[in-house]
Design a protein around this motif. Structure first.
Motif, PDB file in Angstrom:
ATOM      1  N   ALA A 126      31.051  44.766  39.250  1.00 20.57           N
ATOM      2  CA  ALA A 126      31.762  43.827  40.119  1.00 20.57           C
ATOM      3  C   ALA A 126      32.252  42.638  39.305  1.00 20.57           C
ATOM      4  N   GLY A 127      33.366  42.065  39.737  1.00 17.24           N
ATOM      5  CA  GLY A 127      33.883  40.855  39.116  1.00 17.24           C
ATOM      6  C   GLY A 127      34.911  41.071  38.037  1.00 17.24           C
ATOM      7  N   LEU A 128      35.097  42.305  37.570  1.00 17.45           N
ATOM      8  CA  LEU A 128      36.080  42.524  36.507  1.00 17.45           C
ATOM      9  C   LEU A 128      37.485  42.183  37.000  1.00 17.45           C
ATOM     10  N   PRO A 129      38.280  41.512  36.165  1.00 16.20           N
ATOM     11  CA  PRO A 129      39.649  41.184  36.565  1.00 16.20           C
ATOM     12  C   PRO A 129      40.564  42.397  36.427  1.00 16.20           C
ATOM     13  N   VAL A 130      41.467  42.551  37.375  1.00 20.01           N
ATOM     14  CA  VAL A 130      42.522  43.564  37.312  1.00 20.01           C
ATOM     15  C   VAL A 130      43.802  42.918  37.822  1.00 20.01           C
ATOM     16  N   GLU A 131      44.911  43.496  37.440  1.00 19.00           N
ATOM     17  CA  GLU A 131      46.217  42.983  37.847  1.00 19.00           C
ATOM     18  C   GLU A 131      46.818  43.923  38.889  1.00 19.00           C
TER      19      GLU A 131
END
Length: 163
Positions: free
Chosen positions: A57-62
């Protein structure tokens, strides 16, 4: 691993082609994964195969496209796939220099390259973003809190302002 060219292309594309998606929100935009288990599919429905699963959880994605309740995302490695909208959060996070494992990133006491260094971050450290202004982002994590040069983060666009 992601090459520095990809990051530049992503950032340049954002500056040139920000539009509004079906949700009424801008595209592209950064979000983060809401859950420790997020399936990424080949297409925008549960009928499409799962191609991989994120487990953090929390990983950045575009978000690069929207179709109904599905979001087409791109991650720090350039991988693309479709995720159901409820598995994403508007909480802003960043990965520190995921495109270069040899870099250490200084965290500074103030948004200034001559400010004292309060920590040094390894590649791929996950940080929460508090604010960004004038090319610097206020970030924090378990053992750090301070300012990082915005160009060293995947999860925020160059010169993007966040408060």
């Amino acid at each position: 691993m992601l090459g520095a060219g990809f990051v530049g292309e992503t950032m340049q594309a954002h500056a040139q082609s920000a539009t509004t998606g079906a949700s009424g929100l801008p595209i592209p935009r950064f979000v983060s994964l809401k859950s420790d288990r997020v399936n990424v599919r080949k297409g925008p429905s549960r009928d499409h195969d799962v191609v991989w699963t994120y487990i953090h959880a929390g990983l950045p994605v575009e978000i690069i496209q929207e179709f109904e309740n599905w979001r087409h995302i791109r991650d720090w490695q350039g991988q693309k796939g479709w995720v159901f909208h409820s598995l994403l959060s508007s909480r802003r996070t960043a990965l520190v220099t995921p495109w270069d494992e040899s870099l250490k990133t200084p965290v500074r006491a103030k948004a200034n390259s001559s400010a004292p260094i309060v920590a040094e971050l390894e590649t791929n450290v996950l940080a929460s973003i508090n604010a960004c202004e004038d090319g610097w982002c206020r970030v924090h994590g378990d053992a750090f809190d301070g300012w990082v040069d915005q160009t060293r983060l995947f999860g925020v666009y160059p010169d993007e302002t966040l408060d």
